[in-house]
Design a protein around this motif. Structure first.
Motif, PDB file in Angstrom:
ATOM      1  N   ARG A   1       0.821  -1.216   0.000  1.00 41.60           N
ATOM      2  CA  ARG A   1       0.000   0.000   0.000  1.00 41.60           C
ATOM      3  C   ARG A   1       0.853   1.264   0.000  1.00 41.60           C
ATOM      4  NH1 ARG A   1      -3.250  -2.759  -1.680  1.00 41.60           N
ATOM      5  NH2 ARG A   1      -5.427  -3.063  -1.055  1.00 41.60           N
ATOM      6  N   VAL A   2       1.975   1.227   0.715  1.00 42.96           N
ATOM      7  CA  VAL A   2       2.866   2.397   0.719  1.00 42.96           C
ATOM      8  C   VAL A   2       3.442   2.625  -0.676  1.00 42.96           C
ATOM      9  CG1 VAL A   2       5.054   3.293   1.583  1.00 42.96           C
ATOM     10  CG2 VAL A   2       3.426   2.258   3.168  1.00 42.96           C
ATOM     11  N   LEU A   3       3.836   1.553  -1.337  1.00 43.58           N
ATOM     12  CA  LEU A   3       4.358   1.682  -2.700  1.00 43.58           C
ATOM     13  C   LEU A   3       3.285   2.234  -3.636  1.00 43.58           C
ATOM     14  CD1 LEU A   3       6.469  -1.586  -3.058  1.00 43.58           C
ATOM     15  CD2 LEU A   3       7.304   0.758  -2.809  1.00 43.58           C
ATOM     16  N   LEU A   4       2.057   1.746  -3.499  1.00 46.11           N
ATOM     17  CA  LEU A   4       0.961   2.269  -4.317  1.00 46.11           C
ATOM     18  C   LEU A   4       0.715   3.745  -4.033  1.00 46.11           C
ATOM     19  CD1 LEU A   4      -1.708  -0.600  -4.275  1.00 46.11           C
ATOM     20  CD2 LEU A   4      -0.389   0.227  -6.227  1.00 46.11           C
ATOM     21  N   LEU A   5       0.837   4.133  -2.766  1.00 45.32           N
ATOM     22  CA  LEU A   5       0.662   5.537  -2.397  1.00 45.32           C
ATOM     23  C   LEU A   5       1.718   6.405  -3.065  1.00 45.32           C
ATOM     24  CD1 LEU A   5      -0.697   7.721  -0.647  1.00 45.32           C
ATOM     25  CD2 LEU A   5       0.851   7.066   1.205  1.00 45.32           C
ATOM     26  N   VAL A   6       2.970   5.972  -3.013  1.00 43.84           N
ATOM     27  CA  VAL A   6       4.067   6.741  -3.621  1.00 43.84           C
ATOM     28  C   VAL A   6       3.890   6.828  -5.135  1.00 43.84           C
ATOM     29  CG1 VAL A   6       6.541   6.811  -4.023  1.00 43.84           C
ATOM     30  CG2 VAL A   6       5.665   6.194  -1.768  1.00 43.84           C
ATOM     31  N   VAL A   7       3.570   5.694  -5.753  1.00 41.75           N
ATOM     32  CA  VAL A   7       3.359   5.684  -7.211  1.00 41.75           C
ATOM     33  C   VAL A   7       2.182   6.572  -7.580  1.00 41.75           C
ATOM     34  CG1 VAL A   7       2.715   4.240  -9.180  1.00 41.75           C
ATOM     35  CG2 VAL A   7       4.421   3.425  -7.543  1.00 41.75           C
ATOM     36  N   GLY A   8       1.110   6.490  -6.790  1.00 41.33           N
ATOM     37  CA  GLY A   8      -0.054   7.328  -7.057  1.00 41.33           C
ATOM     38  C   GLY A   8       0.273   8.807  -6.998  1.00 41.33           C
ATOM     39  N   LEU A   9       1.076   9.205  -6.000  1.00 46.28           N
ATOM     40  CA  LEU A   9       1.472  10.612  -5.894  1.00 46.28           C
ATOM     41  C   LEU A   9       2.341  11.042  -7.075  1.00 46.28           C
ATOM     42  CD1 LEU A   9       2.251  10.909  -2.083  1.00 46.28           C
ATOM     43  CD2 LEU A   9       0.450  12.098  -3.334  1.00 46.28           C
ATOM     44  N   LEU A  10       3.262  10.169  -7.507  1.00 46.54           N
ATOM     45  CA  LEU A  10       4.110  10.514  -8.646  1.00 46.54           C
ATOM     46  C   LEU A  10       3.294  10.648  -9.927  1.00 46.54           C
ATOM     47  CD1 LEU A  10       7.244   8.266  -7.960  1.00 46.54           C
ATOM     48  CD2 LEU A  10       7.078  10.764  -7.778  1.00 46.54           C
TER      49      LEU A  10
ATOM     50  N   LEU B   1       9.858  18.946  -3.700  1.00 42.17           N
ATOM     51  CA  LEU B   1       8.849  18.272  -2.874  1.00 42.17           C
ATOM     52  C   LEU B   1       9.488  17.329  -1.870  1.00 42.17           C
ATOM     53  CD1 LEU B   1       6.085  17.406  -5.531  1.00 42.17           C
ATOM     54  CD2 LEU B   1       6.078  19.252  -3.850  1.00 42.17           C
ATOM     55  N   PHE B   2      10.524  16.605  -2.300  1.00 43.84           N
ATOM     56  CA  PHE B   2      11.205  15.686  -1.386  1.00 43.84           C
ATOM     57  C   PHE B   2      11.929  16.426  -0.270  1.00 43.84           C
ATOM     58  CE2 PHE B   2      10.852  12.764  -5.066  1.00 43.84           C
ATOM     59  CZ  PHE B   2      10.283  11.682  -4.406  1.00 43.84           C
ATOM     60  N   ARG B   3      12.231  17.707  -0.494  1.00 46.00           N
ATOM     61  CA  ARG B   3      12.871  18.515   0.544  1.00 46.00           C
ATOM     62  C   ARG B   3      11.856  19.311   1.353  1.00 46.00           C
ATOM     63  NH1 ARG B   3      15.861  19.841  -4.058  1.00 46.00           N
ATOM     64  NH2 ARG B   3      14.941  21.931  -4.030  1.00 46.00           N
TER      65      ARG B   3
ATOM     66  N   ILE C   1      -0.841  16.483 -13.108  1.00 48.51           N
ATOM     67  CA  ILE C   1      -1.108  17.879 -12.741  1.00 48.51           C
ATOM     68  C   ILE C   1      -0.152  18.816 -13.456  1.00 48.51           C
ATOM     69  CG2 ILE C   1      -0.980  19.527 -10.829  1.00 48.51           C
ATOM     70  CD1 ILE C   1      -1.946  17.220  -8.992  1.00 48.51           C
ATOM     71  N   PHE C   2       1.136  18.479 -13.432  1.00 45.05           N
ATOM     72  CA  PHE C   2       2.148  19.333 -14.065  1.00 45.05           C
ATOM     73  C   PHE C   2       1.891  19.462 -15.561  1.00 45.05           C
ATOM     74  CE2 PHE C   2       6.220  20.336 -15.958  1.00 45.05           C
ATOM     75  CZ  PHE C   2       6.770  21.261 -15.081  1.00 45.05           C
ATOM     76  N   ALA C   3       1.644  18.336 -16.226  1.00 45.29           N
ATOM     77  CA  ALA C   3       1.438  18.371 -17.674  1.00 45.29           C
ATOM     78  C   ALA C   3       0.162  19.118 -18.048  1.00 45.29           C
ATOM     79  CB  ALA C   3       1.385  16.940 -18.223  1.00 45.29           C
TER      80      ALA C   3
ATOM     81  N   VAL D   1      12.888  19.462 -17.197  1.00 45.18           N
ATOM     82  CA  VAL D   1      13.762  20.034 -16.175  1.00 45.18           C
ATOM     83  C   VAL D   1      12.916  20.749 -15.116  1.00 45.18           C
ATOM     84  CG1 VAL D   1      15.587  21.719 -15.723  1.00 45.18           C
ATOM     85  CG2 VAL D   1      15.695  20.263 -17.760  1.00 45.18           C
ATOM     86  N   GLN D   2      11.892  21.488 -15.553  1.00 46.74           N
ATOM     87  CA  GLN D   2      11.014  22.163 -14.598  1.00 46.74           C
ATOM     88  C   GLN D   2      10.311  21.155 -13.695  1.00 46.74           C
ATOM     89  OE1 GLN D   2       8.447  25.320 -16.211  1.00 46.74           O
ATOM     90  NE2 GLN D   2       9.633  25.254 -18.110  1.00 46.74           N
ATOM     91  N   TYR D   3       9.862  20.044 -14.284  1.00 43.57           N
ATOM     92  CA  TYR D   3       9.151  19.023 -13.492  1.00 43.57           C
ATOM     93  C   TYR D   3      10.091  18.391 -12.477  1.00 43.57           C
ATOM     94  CZ  TYR D   3       6.870  14.623 -12.300  1.00 43.57           C
ATOM     95  OH  TYR D   3       6.339  13.565 -11.622  1.00 43.57           O
ATOM     96  N   LEU D   4      11.286  18.004 -12.904  1.00 41.62           N
ATOM     97  CA  LEU D   4      12.235  17.364 -11.991  1.00 41.62           C
ATOM     98  C   LEU D   4      12.655  18.321 -10.875  1.00 41.62           C
ATOM     99  CD1 LEU D   4      14.474  15.385 -14.508  1.00 41.62           C
ATOM    100  CD2 LEU D   4      12.670  14.494 -13.010  1.00 41.62           C
ATOM    101  N   ASP D   5      12.766  19.596 -11.203  1.00 42.51           N
ATOM    102  CA  ASP D   5      13.118  20.584 -10.192  1.00 42.51           C
ATOM    103  C   ASP D   5      12.008  20.691  -9.149  1.00 42.51           C
ATOM    104  OD1 ASP D   5      14.786  22.736  -9.129  1.00 42.51           O
ATOM    105  OD2 ASP D   5      13.178  24.060  -9.791  1.00 42.51           O
ATOM    106  N   TRP D   6      10.755  20.670  -9.622  1.00 45.75           N
ATOM    107  CA  TRP D   6       9.611  20.736  -8.709  1.00 45.75           C
ATOM    108  C   TRP D   6       9.551  19.496  -7.820  1.00 45.75           C
ATOM    109  CZ3 TRP D   6       4.242  18.639  -9.784  1.00 45.75           C
ATOM    110  CH2 TRP D   6       3.339  19.002  -8.766  1.00 45.75           C
TER     111      TRP D   6
END
Length: 317
Positions: A8-17, A72-74, A23-25, A63-68
C-alpha cells in the motif's frame, strides 16, 4: 500484514508521482502565457522574455518538473510566480481552515447518514422508512451550492443562529468564533455527503437483516433490534468504512465550493484565486496537496478496514 502495508505504501508513492505528472502536464497545456500575465498587458516582448527567463519558464518542461519534484522531497513547494512568496507556509496556513472543515463535515455526514440509514432499513415496510429513503435520494441530488444557500436562508437569515460568511482574522486564536464560522459550511457538505452515506448504510443494513446469523439470533430469544445491534452493525460499520474512502474525495471537492460560498480562507478558495491569476507554481502544489490528502485517507481506510475485517486477512492467507 507487513507485505500488505509495504504494497500500500508503494501504491501511495506511485499514485502521488503519477498525480504530480498529470497535474504538471495539464497546467502546462492550458492557454495563456504566464509571463505575459505576470508582466501585464503594457509589457514589451523583451520584458516578457526577460521575465520568462527569471521565472525559469524558458527551461525544458522535463527540467522544470524534476526541479519541482526534487523540491517536494525537501519539503519545498516552490515560490509563487505572482507574489514570489513561499508556497508551503501559505498552504499550511490555509489547511488550518480546510482540514477542520473537512473533519467537521465528515462528522456531520456520519451523524446524519448512519443512524438514519439504519432506521430507514428497520422501517423499510413502513411509511417512515420510505420517507427517509426518498428525502435522502432528493438531498443527494441537490448541488452543494443550493444546499448551502438553503441552509443560509434557514439558520442565518431566518433563525439568526449562525454567521453566514468569513473567518476570524486571528484564526483559531478565537476558537469559539472560528468553530461557529465552520458550522454552517460543514452542515452544507455533511448534509449532501450524509445523504449518500445514508443510502449505502440502508442497503448494507437491509442485507444484514436478512442474514442467517441475525435471523438465528432473533429466533433464539433476542429481539430483532438486539440481534441487529449485536450481530449486524459490525458488518454495516465495515461497509460504511469502505464507502468513506470514496466520500472523503467528495468532502474535499465540496470544501473548494463551500469555501467560495462562505468566504472561508482555505485551500479551496486560494486554489480558485490562483487559477484565475495563472499562478501555476501554487496551483500545482495546491492540487498535489489535496490529491495527497485523498490518497492518504484512502490508505488509512484500507489499513483500518483490513485490520477490522477478518475475511480480508483470511483471503490473503
Amino acid at each position: 500484514m507487513t507485505r500488505f502495508l509495504i504494497g500500500r505504501v508503494l501504491l501511495l508513492v506511485v499514485g502521488l508521482l503519477v498525480a504530480s505528472a498529470i497535474i504538471f502536464a495539464t497546467l502546462r497545456v492550458l492557454p495563456g502565457d504566464v509571463a505575459q500575465i505576470v508582466a501585464g498587458t503594457q509589457a514589451s516582448p523583451a520584458q516578457v522574455a526577460e521575465l520568462r527567463q527569471q521565472l525559469g519558464l524558458d527551461r525544458p518542461v522535463v527540467v522544470q518538473y524534476l526541479d519541482w519534484i526534487g523540491g517536494l522531497f525537501r519539503g519545498d513547494l516552490g515560490r509563487s510566480l505572482v507574489t514570489d512568496g513561499r508556497v508551503a507556509p501559505e498552504i499550511a496556513q490555509k489547511l488550518s481552515v480546510t482540514l477542520p472543515l473537512a473533519a467537521m463535515s465528515l462528522v456531520a455526514a456520519l451523524v446524519i447518514g448512519v443512524p438514519l440509514g439504519v432506521l430507514a432499513a428497520v422501517l423499510r415496510r413502513r411509511p417512515g422508512g420510505a420517507v427517509i429513503a426518498f428525502v435522502a435520494q432528493a438531498v443527494a441530488a441537490i448541488p452543494i451550492v443550493w444546499a448551502g444557500m438553503l441552509l443560509v436562508a434557514l439558520f442565518a437569515v431566518t433563525l439568526h443562529w449562525l454567521p453566514t460568511q468569513g473567518f476570524p482574522l486571528d484564526g483559531w486564536g478565537e476558537p469559539g468564533r472560528a468553530f461557529a464560522a465552520l458550522v454552517l459550511p460543514a452542515l452544507t457538505i455533511g448534509a449532501v455527503e450524509g445523504a449518500v452515506i445514508l443510502r449505502f448504510t440502508r442497503s448494507a443494513t437491509l442485507g444484514v437483516l436478512d442474514a442467517d446469523h441475525v435471523r438465528t439470533a432473533a429466533a433464539i430469544g433476542l429481539t430483532r433490534t438486539q440481534a441487529l445491534v449485536k450481530h449486524g452493525l459490525p458488518s454495516v460499520a465495515l461497509t460504511v468504512l469502505a464507502v468513506l474512502g470514496v466520500q472523503i474525495a467528495g468532502l474535499l471537492v465540496g470544501a473548494v465550493v463551500v469555501e467560495q460560498l462562505f468566504s472561508l480562507p482555505g485551500v479551496g478558495r486560494m486554489l480558485v484565486t490562483d487559477v484565475g491569476r495563472r499562478d501555476i507554481t501554487k496551483v500545482q502544489s495546491e492540487l498535489l496537496v489535496l490529491t495527497g490528502l485523498v490518497l492518504l485517507v484512502g490508505f488509512a481506510v484500507d489499513v483500518v478496514h483490513r485490520t477490522l475485517d477478518p475475511r480480508q486477512r483470511e483471503v490473503s492467507e
